[in-house]
Enzyme design. Structure first.
Site, PDB file in Angstrom:
ATOM      1  N   HIS A   1     -19.158  11.430  13.551  1.00 14.90           N
ATOM      2  CA  HIS A   1     -18.103  10.472  13.205  1.00 14.90           C
ATOM      3  C   HIS A   1     -17.016  10.464  14.289  1.00 14.90           C
ATOM      4  CE1 HIS A   1     -19.496  11.635   8.987  1.00 14.90           C
ATOM      5  NE2 HIS A   1     -19.686  10.337   8.994  1.00 14.90           N
TER       6      HIS A   1
ATOM      7  N   ALA B   1     -16.198  13.349   4.867  1.00 13.64           N
ATOM      8  CA  ALA B   1     -16.893  14.604   5.227  1.00 13.64           C
ATOM      9  C   ALA B   1     -17.240  14.528   6.719  1.00 13.64           C
ATOM     10  CB  ALA B   1     -18.125  14.841   4.363  1.00 13.64           C
TER      11      ALA B   1
ATOM     12  N   HIS C   1     -17.770  14.738  10.695  1.00 14.78           N
ATOM     13  CA  HIS C   1     -18.311  15.725  11.622  1.00 14.78           C
ATOM     14  C   HIS C   1     -18.228  15.137  13.035  1.00 14.78           C
ATOM     15  CE1 HIS C   1     -21.784  13.095  11.519  1.00 14.78           C
ATOM     16  NE2 HIS C   1     -21.971  13.322  10.225  1.00 14.78           N
TER      17      HIS C   1
ATOM     18  N   GLY D   1     -23.018   3.893  13.675  1.00 17.51           N
ATOM     19  CA  GLY D   1     -23.855   4.871  14.367  1.00 17.51           C
ATOM     20  C   GLY D   1     -25.318   4.456  14.359  1.00 17.51           C
TER      21      GLY D   1
HETATM   22  P1  AMP Z   1     -21.476   7.933   6.834  1.00 17.72           P
HETATM   23  O1  AMP Z   1     -20.190   8.653   6.617  1.00 17.72           O
HETATM   24  O2  AMP Z   1     -22.681   8.779   6.678  1.00 17.72           O
HETATM   25  O3  AMP Z   1     -21.535   6.629   6.070  1.00 17.72           O
HETATM   26  O4  AMP Z   1     -21.478   7.516   8.359  1.00 17.72           O
HETATM   27  C1  AMP Z   1     -20.456   6.737   8.900  1.00 17.72           C
HETATM   28  C2  AMP Z   1     -20.857   6.282  10.261  1.00 17.72           C
HETATM   29  O5  AMP Z   1     -21.093   7.416  11.092  1.00 17.72           O
HETATM   30  C3  AMP Z   1     -22.153   5.469  10.248  1.00 17.72           C
HETATM   31  O6  AMP Z   1     -22.030   4.365  11.122  1.00 17.72           O
HETATM   32  C4  AMP Z   1     -23.173   6.474  10.721  1.00 17.72           C
HETATM   33  O7  AMP Z   1     -24.290   5.886  11.368  1.00 17.72           O
HETATM   34  C5  AMP Z   1     -22.355   7.299  11.693  1.00 17.72           C
HETATM   35  N1  AMP Z   1     -22.970   8.619  11.878  1.00 17.72           N
HETATM   36  C6  AMP Z   1     -23.388   9.470  10.922  1.00 17.72           C
HETATM   37  N2  AMP Z   1     -23.969  10.558  11.479  1.00 17.72           N
HETATM   38  C7  AMP Z   1     -23.921  10.367  12.833  1.00 17.72           C
HETATM   39  C8  AMP Z   1     -24.366  11.121  13.962  1.00 17.72           C
HETATM   40  N3  AMP Z   1     -24.994  12.280  13.826  1.00 17.72           N
HETATM   41  N4  AMP Z   1     -24.144  10.612  15.183  1.00 17.72           N
HETATM   42  C9  AMP Z   1     -23.512   9.417  15.345  1.00 17.72           C
HETATM   43  N5  AMP Z   1     -23.068   8.672  14.322  1.00 17.72           N
HETATM   44  C10 AMP Z   1     -23.268   9.132  13.087  1.00 17.72           C
END
Ligand code: AMP
Length: 306
Positions: A54, A49, A51, A165
């Site tokens: 990512h 998903a 954005h 992140g």
């Molecule tokens: P997730 O898909 O939520 O597991 O996130 C995957 C990676 O993207 C993780 O390392 C998160 O910290 C990073 N991430 C999620 N949202 C953001 C954001 N708004 N800005 C920067 N990195 C992000």
């Protein structure tokens, strides 16, 4: 602070086809071949998903290595009973298009059956005491799930480097600890948090928010900015916390789980009188959606520049 803009960042990447690796066997073979060509492999673990947040991680990955692998896996182990595992957004087609746009080389999309043949009964990685506060307190078992899947991904992909992140600040802290404690041969790089122009931290879960919820959700970043400003104008951590908590508790439609200011070095709450690099962290429910946010802060010193 970065603002969400998919066009931001170096634009001179070769765009191409992102190779999809749907199984462990294919991933291992493709990565072994890349390593045999001495390519520096960078892993960006995600749950899909995708954005602009990512995408910024993938851009950063491209600056640090030759071959960028993005894993997309909604990890059942890090969701507790009653959490949103079933309804977590999944859109592989849009994710593939996003990864081709930002120039990821490979996309690893394993199934839960292949990742966890023993279901929840397999070997897991457990964090130390820092895994039990904040997110760990409100989501029991969450970090065991995160650390287990991250270590599995490290074993499968064997990256030289992995990008996480800052948005998930406690997760980065614990992954760094795991890598150090378990002597994992991978370098961890943290990417800045990407926000909408009104301050809302980008999150895959933002798509659950109604327009009203979205407005309410701005209180998270506003509370962090209020705490940071209180510290910058000479307030102590207790006063800064109180300001932020009052703002959150006074926001109708928002249910606060925690707000705190912790030391970057050990993720423990800061006391009045201490000075150094700290971080505001917040989690709250808005409607049916659980959101987190974070901001770097300086206690007893000038405002950080980011
Ligand atoms: P997730 O898909 O939520 O597991 O996130 C995957 C990676 O993207 C993780 O390392 C998160 O910290 C990073 N991430 C999620 N949202 C953001 C954001 N708004 N800005 C920067 N990195 C992000």
């Amino acid at each position: 602070m970065q603002v969400a803009d998919p066009r931001q960042g170096p634009e001179d990447y070769p765009r191409g086809v992102t190779r999809i690796l749907p199984t462990l066997v294919e991933a291992r073979a493709a990565l072994a071949e890349a390593r045999s060509r001495n390519q520096r492999v960078v892993l960006v673990p995600t749950m899909g998903a995708l954005h602009a947040g990512h995408e910024s991680l993938v851009r950063l990955a491209r600056q640090h290595g030759d071959l960028v692998v993005v894993s997309i896996f909604v990890n059942p182990l890090q969701f507790g009973p009653g959490e949103d595992f079933e309804r977590y957004p999944r859109d592989l087609e849009a994710d593939t298009a996003a990864l081709e746009r930002v120039g990821a080389d490979m996309m690893f999309t394993p199934t839960a059956d292949e990742m966890y043949p023993a279901g929840r009964g397999g070997t897991t990685v457990t964090g130390g005491p820092a895994a039990r506060g904040f997110e760990g307190a409100h989501r029991p078992g969450h970090f065991d799930g995160v650390l287990t899947v991250v270590s599995k991904l490290f074993h499968i992909v064997q990256p030289d480097l992995a990008i996480f992140g800052e948005k998930d600040a406690q997760q980065v802290f614990l992954v760094r600890r795991m890598v150090s404690d378990l002597n994992m041969p991978v370098e961890i790089i943290t990417a800045p948090l990407v926000r909408e122009s009104d301050g809302l931290a980008l999150s895959s879960r933002n798509r659950y928010l109604t327009p009203g919820d979205r407005q309410t959700a701005l209180a998270l970043s506003q509370s962090l900015a209020a705490a940071r400003d209180a510290l910058a104008t000479g307030g102590g951590p207790t006063a800064a916390r109180d300001t932020a908590r009052a703002l959150l508790e006074g926001t109708p439609g928002l249910s606060l789980e925690y707000f705190d200011i912790v030391r970057e070095a050990n993720f423990a709450p800061v006391d009045d009188g201490w000075d150094g690099d700290a971080r505001g962290i917040v989690a709250a429910r808005v409607g049916t959606t659980r959101l987190i946010d974070t901001m770097a802060m300086r206690v007893g010193g000038p405002l950080p520049t980011t």
